[in-house]
Design a protein around this motif. Structure first.
Motif, mmCIF file in Angstrom:
data_model
loop_
_atom_site.group_PDB
_atom_site.id
_atom_site.type_symbol
_atom_site.label_atom_id
_atom_site.label_comp_id
_atom_site.label_asym_id
_atom_site.label_seq_id
_atom_site.Cartn_x
_atom_site.Cartn_y
_atom_site.Cartn_z
ATOM 1 N N ALA A 75 -2.682 6.773 10.973
ATOM 2 C CA ALA A 75 -1.941 7.827 10.281
ATOM 3 C C ALA A 75 -1.092 7.240 9.160
ATOM 4 O O ALA A 75 -1.012 7.795 8.056
ATOM 5 N N LEU A 76 -0.456 6.097 9.427
ATOM 6 C CA LEU A 76 0.351 5.447 8.401
ATOM 7 C C LEU A 76 -0.526 4.912 7.272
ATOM 8 O O LEU A 76 -0.129 4.936 6.104
ATOM 9 N N ALA A 77 -1.708 4.444 7.616
ATOM 10 C CA ALA A 77 -2.627 3.957 6.589
ATOM 11 C C ALA A 77 -2.960 5.070 5.606
ATOM 12 O O ALA A 77 -3.124 4.836 4.404
ATOM 13 N N VAL A 78 -3.057 6.295 6.127
ATOM 14 C CA VAL A 78 -3.370 7.441 5.271
ATOM 15 C C VAL A 78 -2.158 7.871 4.454
ATOM 16 O O VAL A 78 -2.269 8.197 3.271
ATOM 17 N N THR A 79 -0.975 7.875 5.070
ATOM 18 C CA THR A 79 0.208 8.403 4.392
ATOM 19 C C THR A 79 0.927 7.379 3.527
ATOM 20 O O THR A 79 1.584 7.742 2.557
ATOM 21 N N LEU A 80 0.846 6.087 3.897
ATOM 22 C CA LEU A 80 1.491 5.062 3.085
ATOM 23 C C LEU A 80 0.600 4.750 1.888
ATOM 24 O O LEU A 80 -0.357 4.001 1.980
ATOM 25 N N GLY A 81 0.910 5.333 0.790
ATOM 26 C CA GLY A 81 0.078 5.131 -0.395
ATOM 27 C C GLY A 81 0.848 5.462 -1.640
ATOM 28 O O GLY A 81 2.039 5.176 -1.753
ATOM 29 N N THR A 82 0.190 6.100 -2.572
ATOM 30 C CA THR A 82 0.837 6.418 -3.831
ATOM 31 C C THR A 82 2.004 7.379 -3.643
ATOM 32 O O THR A 82 2.897 7.441 -4.484
ATOM 33 N N GLY A 83 1.995 8.148 -2.551
ATOM 34 C CA GLY A 83 3.101 9.068 -2.296
ATOM 35 C C GLY A 83 4.413 8.350 -2.104
ATOM 36 O O GLY A 83 5.487 8.886 -2.406
ATOM 37 N N ASN A 84 4.376 7.121 -1.581
ATOM 38 C CA ASN A 84 5.593 6.366 -1.323
ATOM 39 C C ASN A 84 6.091 5.599 -2.540
ATOM 40 O O ASN A 84 7.235 5.160 -2.570
ATOM 41 N N ILE A 85 5.240 5.384 -3.524
ATOM 42 C CA ILE A 85 5.601 4.541 -4.664
ATOM 43 C C ILE A 85 5.481 5.315 -5.970
ATOM 44 O O ILE A 85 6.470 5.583 -6.647
ATOM 45 N N VAL A 86 4.273 5.711 -6.312
ATOM 46 C CA VAL A 86 4.037 6.378 -7.590
ATOM 47 C C VAL A 86 4.592 7.797 -7.581
ATOM 48 O O VAL A 86 5.379 8.191 -8.450
ATOM 49 N N ALA A 87 4.171 8.608 -6.597
ATOM 50 C CA ALA A 87 4.588 10.007 -6.555
ATOM 51 C C ALA A 87 6.083 10.152 -6.298
ATOM 52 O O ALA A 87 6.696 11.132 -6.727
ATOM 53 N N LEU A 88 6.690 9.183 -5.615
ATOM 54 C CA LEU A 88 8.124 9.239 -5.374
ATOM 55 C C LEU A 88 8.881 9.142 -6.692
ATOM 56 O O LEU A 88 9.838 9.881 -6.937
ATOM 57 N N GLY A 89 8.432 8.231 -7.570
ATOM 58 C CA GLY A 89 9.051 8.122 -8.884
ATOM 59 C C GLY A 89 8.901 9.401 -9.676
ATOM 60 O O GLY A 89 9.824 9.832 -10.375
ATOM 61 N N THR A 90 7.744 10.041 -9.557
ATOM 62 C CA THR A 90 7.511 11.318 -10.233
ATOM 63 C C THR A 90 8.462 12.385 -9.708
ATOM 64 O O THR A 90 8.988 13.199 -10.477
ATOM 65 N N ILE A 92 11.463 11.971 -8.465
ATOM 66 C CA ILE A 92 12.803 11.707 -8.992
ATOM 67 C C ILE A 92 12.878 12.084 -10.468
ATOM 68 O O ILE A 92 13.873 12.663 -10.933
ATOM 69 N N ALA A 93 11.808 11.780 -11.216
ATOM 70 C CA ALA A 93 11.796 12.090 -12.647
ATOM 71 C C ALA A 93 11.854 13.588 -12.890
ATOM 72 O O ALA A 93 12.548 14.060 -13.806
ATOM 73 N N LEU A 94 11.153 14.362 -12.084
ATOM 74 C CA LEU A 94 11.060 15.808 -12.305
ATOM 75 C C LEU A 94 12.085 16.616 -11.517
ATOM 76 O O LEU A 94 12.463 17.702 -11.926
ATOM 77 N N GLY A 95 12.530 16.083 -10.384
ATOM 78 C CA GLY A 95 13.466 16.823 -9.536
ATOM 79 C C GLY A 95 14.833 16.195 -9.413
ATOM 80 O O GLY A 95 15.699 16.726 -8.718
ATOM 81 N N LEU A 337 6.361 4.705 -13.230
ATOM 82 C CA LEU A 337 6.710 3.305 -13.476
ATOM 83 C C LEU A 337 8.096 2.947 -12.955
ATOM 84 O O LEU A 337 8.540 1.813 -13.116
ATOM 85 N N PHE A 338 8.786 3.905 -12.329
ATOM 86 C CA PHE A 338 10.143 3.637 -11.841
ATOM 87 C C PHE A 338 10.179 2.467 -10.865
ATOM 88 O O PHE A 338 11.019 1.573 -10.955
ATOM 89 N N ALA A 339 9.282 2.499 -9.884
ATOM 90 C CA ALA A 339 9.283 1.448 -8.855
ATOM 91 C C ALA A 339 9.003 0.086 -9.482
ATOM 92 O O ALA A 339 9.618 -0.923 -9.108
ATOM 93 N N SER A 340 8.083 0.037 -10.430
ATOM 94 C CA SER A 340 7.755 -1.224 -11.093
ATOM 95 C C SER A 340 8.968 -1.782 -11.826
ATOM 96 O O SER A 340 9.258 -2.985 -11.751
#
Length: 442
Positions: A75-90, A92-95, A337-340
């Protein structure tokens, strides 16, 4: 087309009705289950320190089921992905920073939702003659909403597996490897096809065996990286927490809009990206948890809740704090690019390499896991004869995801997420409210 999809997401699927549905379901289930998610020691005792049943090494069905720990890592393999890094920055940027608060709220409420949907999944799963378990949200949806809604859910899950579960993940992988290591997009596409193909054709149990070894190590490495960034900017930590709370309840307008629009944007993006990350309420995790060797629906459902906590409350929050303490969200760069930028303050020129490697491994795991969601739904809708065809199509989509521009796919992914959630949450509510079938006991 993109404008239409954005309108659907902003105003309908992820607008006020969706927030009410997710919030209402999570709150109702939390009350019904006595807010168990706040008693984390008990959850850990009932999972990691429980004497749950593991596959019998001498049983022919040993290779057909997953241990409870393997369901957690899968389950973590499925959920730990771009949602935790890329989409999280998005998010914060939008919300704004307040979106982080609403992500955490979505996770705590999502723990109750995850418990309920997986409890029903265990209760309605099937055991095949070979000892394997077959289950999914479509079984309990069918019981209360009928066959058409169950099939609708399965179809949305298949489409979401190709979009959100595959192409958006592999696109993030390709872009990250290009930025971090200079790998051409088409090369990343070919590598993704090979790696994902090996896991897809290896089967769900093989996937579980791989994730139980890889995901804990990868998660710890990433968490350590976050802590290093936060510790190096420790003096900014109080400011980061202050921003999260203040912006979560900001009533200012956005772009001259109505009073309170900032609050709604923060809630919308926090919940949307929170659900994108932990997937509670979508019904997808039910598929892996239904494969568990654990007989107790209560214990297995607590494993599912724990996955939500680890994914969002721990890893997403640490990523967000790393971004906020470094001020990466104020540099005028894209949210992706926030996380980077944040990791660059600690690791310098190696930051892109570190994050690229993490994103690539997470993305391969996420895509592979989603392939099994799609596979089970294909089997439910069309039978076993189409499983291999779907596996081939899924693998080929990796190359498309790596080389194409995916604004439309990202938008469509949010649409299918929302559409899956509607019949799933309605069925869960009916079982909990009308039939009183969801309890903290077997």
């Amino acid at each position: 087309m993109l404008d239409i999809i954005n309108f659907l997401n902003e105003k309908i699927i992820w607008g006020v009705p969706a927030l009410i549905l997710f919030l209402g379901t999570g709150i109702y289930l939390s009350i019904k289950l006595n807010f168990f998610q706040f008693n984390l020691p008990r959850i850990i005792k009932m999972t990691f320190f429980s004497s749950g049943k593991n596959p019998d090494k001498n049983s022919p069905s040993e290779t057909k089921t997953l241990s409870p720990f393997q369901t957690l890592t899968s389950a973590l393999a499925v959920t730990l992905g771009t949602g935790n890094i890329v989409a999280l920055g998005t998010a914060i940027a939008l919300g704004g920073a307040g979106a982080v608060f609403w992500m955490v709220v979505s996770a705590f409420l999502g723990m109750a939702t995850a418990y309920a949907e997986n409890y029903l999944g265990i209760k309605t799963r099937r055991t095949k003659p070979d000892g394997s378990r077959f289950g999914g949200a479509f079984f309990y949806i069918k019981e209360v909403l009928g066959s058409k809604w169950a099939k609708f859910f399965a179809l949305c899950c298949i489409l979401a597996s190709l979009g959100m579960g595959n192409m958006t993940q592999i696109n993030a992988l390709a872009v990250s490897l290009e930025r971090g290591f200079g790998v051409p997009l088409w090369t990343s596409g070919v590598m993704a096809m090979v790696l994902v193909g090996l896991l897809v054709f290896g089967g769900a149990v093989f996937f579980g065996q791989v994730t139980e070894k890889v995901i804990p190590v990868l998660s710890v490495v990433y968490i350590i990286g976050c802590f290093i960034v936060i510790i190096m900017n420790f003096s900014e930590l109080p400011t980061a927490f202050s921003r999260i709370i203040q912006e979560a309840f900001s009533l200012r307008s956005v772009g001259g809009g109505v009073l309170g629009s900032a609050l709604m944007r923060g809630m919308s993006w926090g919940f949307r990206r929170g659900i994108f990350s932990h997937e509670a309420g979508l019904g997808t995790a039910v598929i892996f948890n239904s494969m568990s060797s654990e007989e107790s629906a209560m214990k297995q459902s607590l494993w599912a809740s724990l996955a939500v906590f680890i994914d969002t409350v721990i890893i997403c929050v640490l990523t967000a704090l790393a971004i906020l303490v470094t001020g990466a969200d104020k540099l005028g760069i894209e949210g992706a690019l926030f996380a980077s930028a944040a990791f660059g303050t600690a690791f310098g020129k190696y930051a892109d390499m570190f994050l690229s490697a993490c994103i690539a491994l997470f993305a391969v795991a996420t895509a592979s896991g989603w392939s099994f969601f799609g596979t089970v739904c294909v089997e439910y809708l069309f039978g076993k004869k189409f499983i291999k065809l779907f596996a081939v199509i899924f693998t080929l989509c990796c190359f498309i995801g790596a080389t194409a521009r995916l604004e439309l796919i990202w938008g469509a992914a949010d649409v299918f997420n929302g559409l899956m959630a509607v019949p799933n949450l309605l069925a869960v509510l009916i079982f909990a409210w009308k039939y009183n079938k969801i309890k903290m006991q077997d």
